[in-house]
Design a protein around this motif. Structure first.
Motif, PDB file in Angstrom:
ATOM      1  N   SER A  37       0.956  -1.224  -0.245  1.00  9.88           N
ATOM      2  CA  SER A  37       0.110   0.107  -0.038  1.00  9.88           C
ATOM      3  C   SER A  37       1.030   1.303   0.059  1.00  9.88           C
ATOM      4  O   SER A  37       0.314   2.428   0.022  1.00  9.88           O
ATOM      5  CB  SER A  37      -0.839   0.162   1.279  1.00  9.88           C
ATOM      6  OG  SER A  37      -0.196   0.210   2.622  1.00  9.88           O
ATOM      7  N   GLY A  41       3.408   2.360   7.557  1.00 10.65           N
ATOM      8  CA  GLY A  41       2.758   1.695   9.111  1.00 10.65           C
ATOM      9  C   GLY A  41       3.008   0.289   9.080  1.00 10.65           C
ATOM     10  O   GLY A  41       3.740  -0.442   8.338  1.00 10.65           O
ATOM     11  N   VAL A 112      -2.263   5.223  13.160  1.00 10.93           N
ATOM     12  CA  VAL A 112      -2.913   4.510  13.879  1.00 10.93           C
ATOM     13  C   VAL A 112      -2.272   3.747  15.050  1.00 10.93           C
ATOM     14  O   VAL A 112      -2.664   4.165  16.373  1.00 10.93           O
ATOM     15  CB  VAL A 112      -3.668   3.170  13.163  1.00 10.93           C
ATOM     16  CG1 VAL A 112      -4.407   2.253  14.005  1.00 10.93           C
ATOM     17  CG2 VAL A 112      -4.422   3.666  12.065  1.00 10.93           C
ATOM     18  N   LEU A 116      -2.666   5.237  19.250  1.00  7.75           N
ATOM     19  CA  LEU A 116      -2.881   3.800  20.286  1.00  7.75           C
ATOM     20  C   LEU A 116      -1.914   4.207  21.416  1.00  7.75           C
ATOM     21  O   LEU A 116      -2.310   4.041  22.730  1.00  7.75           O
ATOM     22  CB  LEU A 116      -2.645   2.291  19.646  1.00  7.75           C
ATOM     23  CG  LEU A 116      -2.667   1.330  20.575  1.00  7.75           C
ATOM     24  CD1 LEU A 116      -4.336   1.356  21.214  1.00  7.75           C
ATOM     25  CD2 LEU A 116      -2.451   0.017  19.927  1.00  7.75           C
ATOM     26  N   VAL A 144      -7.702  -4.646   7.879  1.00  7.72           N
ATOM     27  CA  VAL A 144      -6.891  -3.722   8.805  1.00  7.72           C
ATOM     28  C   VAL A 144      -7.625  -2.352   8.676  1.00  7.72           C
ATOM     29  O   VAL A 144      -7.739  -1.693   9.838  1.00  7.72           O
ATOM     30  CB  VAL A 144      -5.474  -3.668   8.646  1.00  7.72           C
ATOM     31  CG1 VAL A 144      -4.974  -2.811   9.787  1.00  7.72           C
ATOM     32  CG2 VAL A 144      -5.069  -4.881   8.547  1.00  7.72           C
ATOM     33  N   ILE A 188      -7.843  14.721  21.185  1.00  4.93           N
ATOM     34  CA  ILE A 188      -7.880  13.286  20.522  1.00  4.93           C
ATOM     35  C   ILE A 188      -8.477  13.434  19.097  1.00  4.93           C
ATOM     36  O   ILE A 188      -8.415  12.448  18.222  1.00  4.93           O
ATOM     37  CB  ILE A 188      -8.532  12.216  21.367  1.00  4.93           C
ATOM     38  CG1 ILE A 188      -8.210  10.694  21.219  1.00  4.93           C
ATOM     39  CG2 ILE A 188     -10.002  12.245  21.428  1.00  4.93           C
ATOM     40  CD1 ILE A 188      -6.736  10.751  21.202  1.00  4.93           C
TER      41      ILE A 188
HETATM   42  O1  NKO Z   1      -0.959  -0.370   4.615  1.00  6.36           O
HETATM   43  O2  NKO Z   1      -3.215   1.014   3.821  1.00  6.36           O
HETATM   44  P1  NKO Z   1      -2.572  -0.136   4.663  1.00  6.36           P
HETATM   45  O3  NKO Z   1      -3.672  -1.316   4.235  1.00  6.36           O
HETATM   46  O4  NKO Z   1      -0.620   0.154   9.620  1.00  6.36           O
HETATM   47  O5  NKO Z   1      -2.700   0.168   6.145  1.00  6.36           O
HETATM   48  C1  NKO Z   1      -3.967   0.534   6.805  1.00  6.36           C
HETATM   49  C2  NKO Z   1      -3.805   0.542   8.292  1.00  6.36           C
HETATM   50  C3  NKO Z   1      -2.696   1.497   8.808  1.00  6.36           C
HETATM   51  O6  NKO Z   1      -2.525   1.363  10.025  1.00  6.36           O
HETATM   52  C4  NKO Z   1      -1.264   0.602  10.492  1.00  6.36           C
HETATM   53  C5  NKO Z   1      -1.071   0.456  12.129  1.00  6.36           C
HETATM   54  C6  NKO Z   1      -1.664  -0.876  12.745  1.00  6.36           C
HETATM   55  C7  NKO Z   1      -1.901  -0.843  13.925  1.00  6.36           C
HETATM   56  C8  NKO Z   1      -3.008  -1.712  14.467  1.00  6.36           C
HETATM   57  C9  NKO Z   1      -3.157  -1.071  16.106  1.00  6.36           C
HETATM   58  C10 NKO Z   1      -4.593  -1.415  16.488  1.00  6.36           C
HETATM   59  C11 NKO Z   1      -5.094  -0.779  17.317  1.00  6.36           C
HETATM   60  C12 NKO Z   1      -5.959   0.372  16.910  1.00  6.36           C
HETATM   61  C13 NKO Z   1      -6.303   1.542  17.577  1.00  6.36           C
HETATM   62  C14 NKO Z   1      -6.478   2.743  17.261  1.00  6.36           C
HETATM   63  C15 NKO Z   1      -6.938   3.892  18.035  1.00  6.36           C
HETATM   64  C16 NKO Z   1      -6.590   5.260  17.831  1.00  6.36           C
HETATM   65  C17 NKO Z   1      -7.839   6.151  18.021  1.00  6.36           C
HETATM   66  C18 NKO Z   1      -7.177   7.582  18.174  1.00  6.36           C
HETATM   67  C19 NKO Z   1      -8.457   8.705  17.940  1.00  6.36           C
HETATM   68  O7  NKO Z   1      -4.835   1.040   8.953  1.00  6.36           O
END
Ligand code: NKO
Length: 222
Positions: A37, A41, A112, A116, A144, A188
């Motif tokens: 992508s 991340g 993300v 967290l 995801v 936030i």
């Molecule tokens: O490569 O575009 P893509 O498919 O990679 O990636 C989409 C993806 C990007 O994010 C990441 C990080 C993934 C970490 C997983 C953590 C799970 C916890 C989620 C909690 C988020 C809460 C934050 C709220 C703040 C307002 O999505």
């Protein structure tokens, strides 16, 4: 206030550290920004570089957000520095750094994992609830990006509920919950908006059925 501004800049620089790019290049020699992508991340790191590297990126990205708040908490416990500004502002700066990194020409991740880290330190209950939401949506859909979106909404909702319960609920509630302040709530919102905004390409892919799913085990460039 000068120290606060300085620390906000430090928080921004801390968040700016491009874990995905640095760890990816160091461990595999691959620039993650050219594959999958193209996101920096941890999801894309897992997709392109494998689980080991991906999880390391994840922990680094979460840590970047968390350490900023933890340092502030330690400084204030040791009476070194008491911030006039809410911790949320520093967390917000770390998230902005992650997504608009000074080391990547103001580009960066989808905010993300770093959000967290911040949420887990400022409001552990919201952190845990959003993790649960994330896992449920990921397990059931395989996307995801969708899981991240629902997790973000869960955080915003939890903050909102805790805020109102904290203010209008019975006073003993303070012993049980770490109620977010109005500043927490506002600060936030910024990571929340960044996350949704940065996922617009994902929503488009979801709409036309080309989003990468961890269910189908498909590794497709955009
Ligand atoms: O490569 O575009 P893509 O498919 O990679 O990636 C989409 C993806 C990007 O994010 C990441 C990080 C993934 C970490 C997983 C953590 C799970 C916890 C989620 C909690 C988020 C809460 C934050 C709220 C703040 C307002 O999505």
């Amino acid at each position: 206030i000068i120290i606060s501004v300085l620390l906000m800049i430090l928080a921004y620089i801390c968040g700016s550290f491009p874990s995905g790019v640095v760890i990816g290049k160091a461990m595999t020699g691959t620039d993650i920004r050219q594959f999958g992508s193209k996101n920096t991340g941890s999801t894309n790191a897992i997709r392109v570089l494998g689980k080991k590297v991906g999880f390391l990126v994840f922990f680094c990205d979460v840590f970047k957000g968390a350490i900023v708040i933890i340092i502030l908490q330690i400084l204030s416990k040791c009476d070194v520095f008491h911030s006039v500004l809410d911790y949320g502002f520093y967390g917000m700066m770390a998230v902005i750094g992650h997504s608009y990194s000074i080391f990547l020409g103001f580009k960066g991740g989808k905010a993300v994992a770093t959000s967290l880290g911040v949420v887990l330190c400022i409001c552990p209950l919201a952190g845990i609830l959003c993790l649960i939401t994330f896992l449920i949506v990921l397990k059931s859909t395989g996307y995801v990006s969708l899981a991240s979106t629902f997790a973000t909404l869960a955080v915003l909702l939890t903050y909102l509920v805790l805020f109102f319960v904290g203010y209008y609920g019975p006073s003993f509630i303070e012993y049980f919950i770490n109620k977010p302040s109005l500043a927490n709530l506002l600060t936030i919102l910024v990571p929340g908006v960044i996350i949704i905004y940065k996922h617009i390409p994902n929503y488009k892919r979801l709409a036309n059925g080309t989003e990468n799913s961890f269910k189908k085990k498909k590794v497709d460039p955009i």
